[in-house]
Design a protein around this motif. Structure first.
Motif, PDB file in Angstrom:
ATOM      1  N   THR A  97     -45.694  41.384  80.943  1.00 32.35           N
ATOM      2  CA  THR A  97     -46.604  41.539  82.085  1.00 32.35           C
ATOM      3  C   THR A  97     -46.293  42.783  82.916  1.00 32.35           C
ATOM      4  OG1 THR A  97     -45.203  40.184  83.552  1.00 32.35           O
ATOM      5  CG2 THR A  97     -46.859  39.031  82.226  1.00 32.35           C
ATOM      6  N   ASP A  98     -45.465  43.671  82.356  1.00 35.38           N
ATOM      7  CA  ASP A  98     -45.052  44.877  83.091  1.00 35.38           C
ATOM      8  C   ASP A  98     -44.496  44.548  84.469  1.00 35.38           C
ATOM      9  OD1 ASP A  98     -45.787  46.638  81.034  1.00 35.38           O
ATOM     10  OD2 ASP A  98     -47.875  46.628  81.699  1.00 35.38           O
ATOM     11  N   GLY A  99     -43.756  43.467  84.541  1.00 35.96           N
ATOM     12  CA  GLY A  99     -43.136  43.067  85.796  1.00 35.96           C
ATOM     13  C   GLY A  99     -44.085  42.389  86.769  1.00 35.96           C
ATOM     14  N   GLY A 100     -45.278  42.030  86.303  1.00 31.80           N
ATOM     15  CA  GLY A 100     -46.280  41.479  87.220  1.00 31.80           C
ATOM     16  C   GLY A 100     -46.040  40.049  87.634  1.00 31.80           C
ATOM     17  N   VAL A 101     -45.354  39.256  86.808  1.00 32.79           N
ATOM     18  CA  VAL A 101     -45.073  37.862  87.148  1.00 32.79           C
ATOM     19  C   VAL A 101     -43.729  37.809  87.873  1.00 32.79           C
ATOM     20  CG1 VAL A 101     -44.573  35.561  86.243  1.00 32.79           C
ATOM     21  CG2 VAL A 101     -46.407  36.926  85.239  1.00 32.79           C
ATOM     22  N   PRO A 102     -43.728  37.525  89.162  1.00 35.50           N
ATOM     23  CA  PRO A 102     -42.463  37.512  89.890  1.00 35.50           C
ATOM     24  C   PRO A 102     -41.689  36.220  89.660  1.00 35.50           C
ATOM     25  CG  PRO A 102     -44.274  37.023  91.381  1.00 35.50           C
ATOM     26  CD  PRO A 102     -44.887  37.297  90.037  1.00 35.50           C
ATOM     27  N   THR A 103     -40.415  36.285  89.873  1.00 37.24           N
ATOM     28  CA  THR A 103     -39.611  35.068  89.903  1.00 37.24           C
ATOM     29  C   THR A 103     -39.810  34.385  91.249  1.00 37.24           C
ATOM     30  OG1 THR A 103     -37.656  36.140  90.855  1.00 37.24           O
ATOM     31  CG2 THR A 103     -37.871  36.148  88.440  1.00 37.24           C
ATOM     32  N   LEU A 104     -39.460  33.110  91.304  1.00 33.05           N
ATOM     33  CA  LEU A 104     -39.532  32.393  92.575  1.00 33.05           C
ATOM     34  C   LEU A 104     -38.632  33.054  93.611  1.00 33.05           C
ATOM     35  CD1 LEU A 104     -40.296  30.034  94.408  1.00 33.05           C
ATOM     36  CD2 LEU A 104     -38.544  28.659  93.234  1.00 33.05           C
ATOM     37  N   ALA A 105     -37.465  33.490  93.203  1.00 37.21           N
ATOM     38  CA  ALA A 105     -36.554  34.145  94.140  1.00 37.21           C
ATOM     39  C   ALA A 105     -37.183  35.404  94.727  1.00 37.21           C
ATOM     40  CB  ALA A 105     -35.237  34.479  93.440  1.00 37.21           C
ATOM     41  N   GLU A 106     -37.878  36.176  93.902  1.00 34.17           N
ATOM     42  CA  GLU A 106     -38.549  37.383  94.402  1.00 34.17           C
ATOM     43  C   GLU A 106     -39.675  37.026  95.362  1.00 34.17           C
ATOM     44  OE1 GLU A 106     -37.853  40.310  90.518  1.00 34.17           O
ATOM     45  OE2 GLU A 106     -39.607  38.977  90.601  1.00 34.17           O
ATOM     46  N   ALA A 107     -40.410  35.967  95.054  1.00 32.25           N
ATOM     47  CA  ALA A 107     -41.505  35.552  95.922  1.00 32.25           C
ATOM     48  C   ALA A 107     -40.981  35.072  97.271  1.00 32.25           C
ATOM     49  CB  ALA A 107     -42.318  34.457  95.252  1.00 32.25           C
ATOM     50  N   LEU A 108     -39.895  34.346  97.263  1.00 33.93           N
ATOM     51  CA  LEU A 108     -39.322  33.873  98.520  1.00 33.93           C
ATOM     52  C   LEU A 108     -38.815  35.037  99.366  1.00 33.93           C
ATOM     53  CD1 LEU A 108     -37.461  30.690  97.232  1.00 33.93           C
ATOM     54  CD2 LEU A 108     -39.556  30.769  98.611  1.00 33.93           C
ATOM     55  N   ALA A 109     -38.252  36.036  98.717  1.00 35.56           N
ATOM     56  CA  ALA A 109     -37.802  37.225  99.455  1.00 35.56           C
ATOM     57  C   ALA A 109     -38.987  37.984 100.046  1.00 35.56           C
ATOM     58  CB  ALA A 109     -36.999  38.136  98.531  1.00 35.56           C
ATOM     59  N   ALA A 110     -40.091  38.065  99.293  1.00 34.63           N
ATOM     60  CA  ALA A 110     -41.268  38.812  99.757  1.00 34.63           C
ATOM     61  C   ALA A 110     -41.992  38.118 100.899  1.00 34.63           C
ATOM     62  CB  ALA A 110     -42.236  39.023  98.590  1.00 34.63           C
ATOM     63  N   THR A 111     -41.794  36.812 101.036  1.00 30.64           N
ATOM     64  CA  THR A 111     -42.464  36.046 102.090  1.00 30.64           C
ATOM     65  C   THR A 111     -41.500  35.633 103.193  1.00 30.64           C
ATOM     66  OG1 THR A 111     -42.126  33.996 100.829  1.00 30.64           O
ATOM     67  CG2 THR A 111     -44.220  35.160 100.510  1.00 30.64           C
ATOM     68  N   GLU A 112     -40.391  36.302 103.306  1.00 30.80           N
ATOM     69  CA  GLU A 112     -39.364  35.973 104.293  1.00 30.80           C
ATOM     70  C   GLU A 112     -39.992  35.770 105.673  1.00 30.80           C
ATOM     71  OE1 GLU A 112     -35.930  34.889 105.844  1.00 30.80           O
ATOM     72  OE2 GLU A 112     -36.082  35.476 103.740  1.00 30.80           O
ATOM     73  N   GLY A 113     -39.626  34.659 106.311  1.00 28.14           N
ATOM     74  CA  GLY A 113     -40.145  34.362 107.640  1.00 28.14           C
ATOM     75  C   GLY A 113     -41.446  33.593 107.644  1.00 28.14           C
ATOM     76  N   HIS A 114     -41.991  33.297 106.484  1.00 28.77           N
ATOM     77  CA  HIS A 114     -43.267  32.586 106.392  1.00 28.77           C
ATOM     78  C   HIS A 114     -43.105  31.312 105.562  1.00 28.77           C
ATOM     79  CE1 HIS A 114     -45.595  35.937 108.095  1.00 28.77           C
ATOM     80  NE2 HIS A 114     -44.766  36.712 107.425  1.00 28.77           N
ATOM     81  N   ARG A 115     -43.985  30.375 105.834  1.00 29.61           N
ATOM     82  CA  ARG A 115     -43.992  29.118 105.086  1.00 29.61           C
ATOM     83  C   ARG A 115     -44.523  29.349 103.673  1.00 29.61           C
ATOM     84  NH1 ARG A 115     -42.635  23.993 106.174  1.00 29.61           N
ATOM     85  NH2 ARG A 115     -44.678  23.058 106.539  1.00 29.61           N
ATOM     86  N   VAL A 116     -43.972  28.585 102.728  1.00 26.06           N
ATOM     87  CA  VAL A 116     -44.387  28.680 101.328  1.00 26.06           C
ATOM     88  C   VAL A 116     -44.588  27.274 100.776  1.00 26.06           C
ATOM     89  CG1 VAL A 116     -43.808  29.527  99.026  1.00 26.06           C
ATOM     90  CG2 VAL A 116     -43.063  30.809 101.039  1.00 26.06           C
ATOM     91  N   MET A 117     -45.784  27.031 100.243  1.00 24.56           N
ATOM     92  CA  MET A 117     -46.076  25.758  99.582  1.00 24.56           C
ATOM     93  C   MET A 117     -45.922  25.953  98.083  1.00 24.56           C
ATOM     94  SD  MET A 117     -49.686  23.624  99.404  1.00 24.56           S
ATOM     95  CE  MET A 117     -49.567  22.586 100.851  1.00 24.56           C
ATOM     96  N   LEU A 118     -45.028  25.204  97.467  1.00 23.47           N
ATOM     97  CA  LEU A 118     -44.774  25.316  96.031  1.00 23.47           C
ATOM     98  C   LEU A 118     -45.547  24.224  95.302  1.00 23.47           C
ATOM     99  CD1 LEU A 118     -42.224  26.668  97.453  1.00 23.47           C
ATOM    100  CD2 LEU A 118     -41.009  26.141  95.355  1.00 23.47           C
ATOM    101  N   ASP A 119     -46.528  24.637  94.513  1.00 21.98           N
ATOM    102  CA  ASP A 119     -47.234  23.707  93.645  1.00 21.98           C
ATOM    103  C   ASP A 119     -46.517  23.688  92.297  1.00 21.98           C
ATOM    104  OD1 ASP A 119     -49.041  21.961  92.584  1.00 21.98           O
ATOM    105  OD2 ASP A 119     -50.760  23.311  92.686  1.00 21.98           O
ATOM    106  N   LEU A 120     -46.356  22.502  91.734  1.00 18.79           N
ATOM    107  CA  LEU A 120     -45.612  22.347  90.488  1.00 18.79           C
ATOM    108  C   LEU A 120     -46.552  21.801  89.417  1.00 18.79           C
ATOM    109  CD1 LEU A 120     -42.351  20.743  91.948  1.00 18.79           C
ATOM    110  CD2 LEU A 120     -42.999  23.155  91.827  1.00 18.79           C
ATOM    111  N   PRO A 121     -47.299  22.677  88.748  1.00 20.84           N
ATOM    112  CA  PRO A 121     -48.289  22.219  87.768  1.00 20.84           C
ATOM    113  C   PRO A 121     -47.649  21.819  86.449  1.00 20.84           C
ATOM    114  CG  PRO A 121     -48.242  24.604  87.819  1.00 20.84           C
ATOM    115  CD  PRO A 121     -47.285  24.141  88.885  1.00 20.84           C
ATOM    116  N   GLY A 122     -48.416  21.055  85.662  1.00 17.50           N
ATOM    117  CA  GLY A 122     -48.025  20.824  84.271  1.00 17.50           C
ATOM    118  C   GLY A 122     -46.927  19.822  84.034  1.00 17.50           C
ATOM    119  N   ALA A 123     -46.788  18.797  84.884  1.00 16.36           N
ATOM    120  CA  ALA A 123     -45.781  17.756  84.660  1.00 16.36           C
ATOM    121  C   ALA A 123     -44.413  18.354  84.343  1.00 16.36           C
ATOM    122  CB  ALA A 123     -46.219  16.816  83.537  1.00 16.36           C
ATOM    123  N   PRO A 124     -43.778  19.012  85.309  1.00 17.84           N
ATOM    124  CA  PRO A 124     -42.576  19.788  85.008  1.00 17.84           C
ATOM    125  C   PRO A 124     -41.359  18.983  84.562  1.00 17.84           C
ATOM    126  CG  PRO A 124     -42.969  19.669  87.375  1.00 17.84           C
ATOM    127  CD  PRO A 124     -44.169  19.098  86.724  1.00 17.84           C
ATOM    128  N   GLY A 125     -41.230  17.736  84.945  1.00 15.11           N
ATOM    129  CA  GLY A 125     -40.064  16.957  84.546  1.00 15.11           C
ATOM    130  C   GLY A 125     -38.909  17.104  85.527  1.00 15.11           C
TER     131      GLY A 125
END
Length: 260
Positions: A97-125
């Motif tokens: 994806t040429d780096g287009g799909v971020p990791t969760l850690a990267e997303a949390l860093a990019a949204t620092e100071g803001h609320r984040v709702m994590l949806d867990l699709p696909g019966a993760p287990g």
């Protein structure tokens, strides 16, 4: 007063529900997908620039156990790569994806100071959920992250983190069973917006829960839901929601002033 870190609480009778006069929370669905590809760092940042109070993201695990942002089971729709993310390493996802799909850690860093709702699709287990919760904790985001999905995934979140904030996604007008609610201990009940009417909103609030809805994208639907007293709206058009919310608040202040 119930200690929110107590593994035995909160319950429906003690859950804090937002005031009915509080502004509705604007949650950006997968970021700002009308402007920027969903579930990317650019999309999350765009949503926050356009007024989002929180961003909703979809989280799946790679083959080597790295949580990444992707709604679908494969890369096909967004990245034109017919490969399941669960069969790929994080490095392979990044390459494809040429780096287009971020990791969760990267997303949390990019949204620092803001609320984040994590949806867990696909019966993760249970193991996958535990890993996701572990990363949230490791990033120091436990106090601003909350989780949404169906009963099985939310039971796994509750087991992994007794203090987690949960929005239990529910897809029928029939209420969740009391035993399920006691086990999950959600703060929010999260409904598809078309199911919500005044009776449902009053029941949810009367039972002591906050009401979140997904995903209205027209101003008309947003105004109806705000009028019903929903506490949070998840939308693909967070800029529209913020504009509608602003006009609604202004009208409310004018009406209140006229009554004085």
């Amino acid at each position: 007063m119930t200690d929110p870190t107590d593994p035995t609480g909160p319950t429906a009778s003690t859950t804090a529900v937002p005031s009915p006069t509080a502004p509705v929370t604007a949650v950006a669905h997968r970021g700002d997908p009308y402007r920027v590809r969903e579930n990317t760092l650019g999309s999350l940042r765009s949503a926050l620039r356009h007024g989002a109070d929180a961003v909703e993201i979809d989280v799946r695990l790679t083959r080597d156990g790295v949580p990444v942002l992707l709604h679908d089971a494969t890369l096909t729709r967004l990245w034109e790569r017919d490969r399941p993310v669960a069969a790929l390493s994080a490095a392979e996802v990044r390459e494809l994806t040429d780096g287009g799909v971020p990791t969760l850690a990267e997303a949390l860093a990019a949204t620092e100071g803001h609320r984040v709702m994590l949806d867990l699709p696909g019966a993760p287990g249970d193991r996958a959920v535990h890993r996701i919760v572990e990363v949230v904790r490791g990033c120091g985001a436990g106090d601003r992250a909350y989780y949404c999905a169906g009963a099985a995934a939310m039971l796994a979140v509750r087991a992994a983190d007794p203090a987690a904030e949960i929005a239990l996604t529910w897809t029928t007008v029939a209420p969740p069973r009391p035993a399920l609610l006691a086990a999950v201990r959600p703060r929010w009940l999260n409904y598809r917006f078309g199911l919500v009417d005044r009776a449902l909103a009053e029941r949810v609030h009367g039972d002591g829960y906050a009401l979140s809805v997904w995903t209205p994208d027209t101003g008309r639907s947003m105004r109806r839901l705000i009028g019903l007293g929903v506490d949070s709206i998840t939308t693909n058009r967070v800029d529209v929601l913020c504009a509608v919310r602003g006009r609604t608040l202004t009208k409310g202040r004018v009406a209140a002033s006229a009554e004085r």
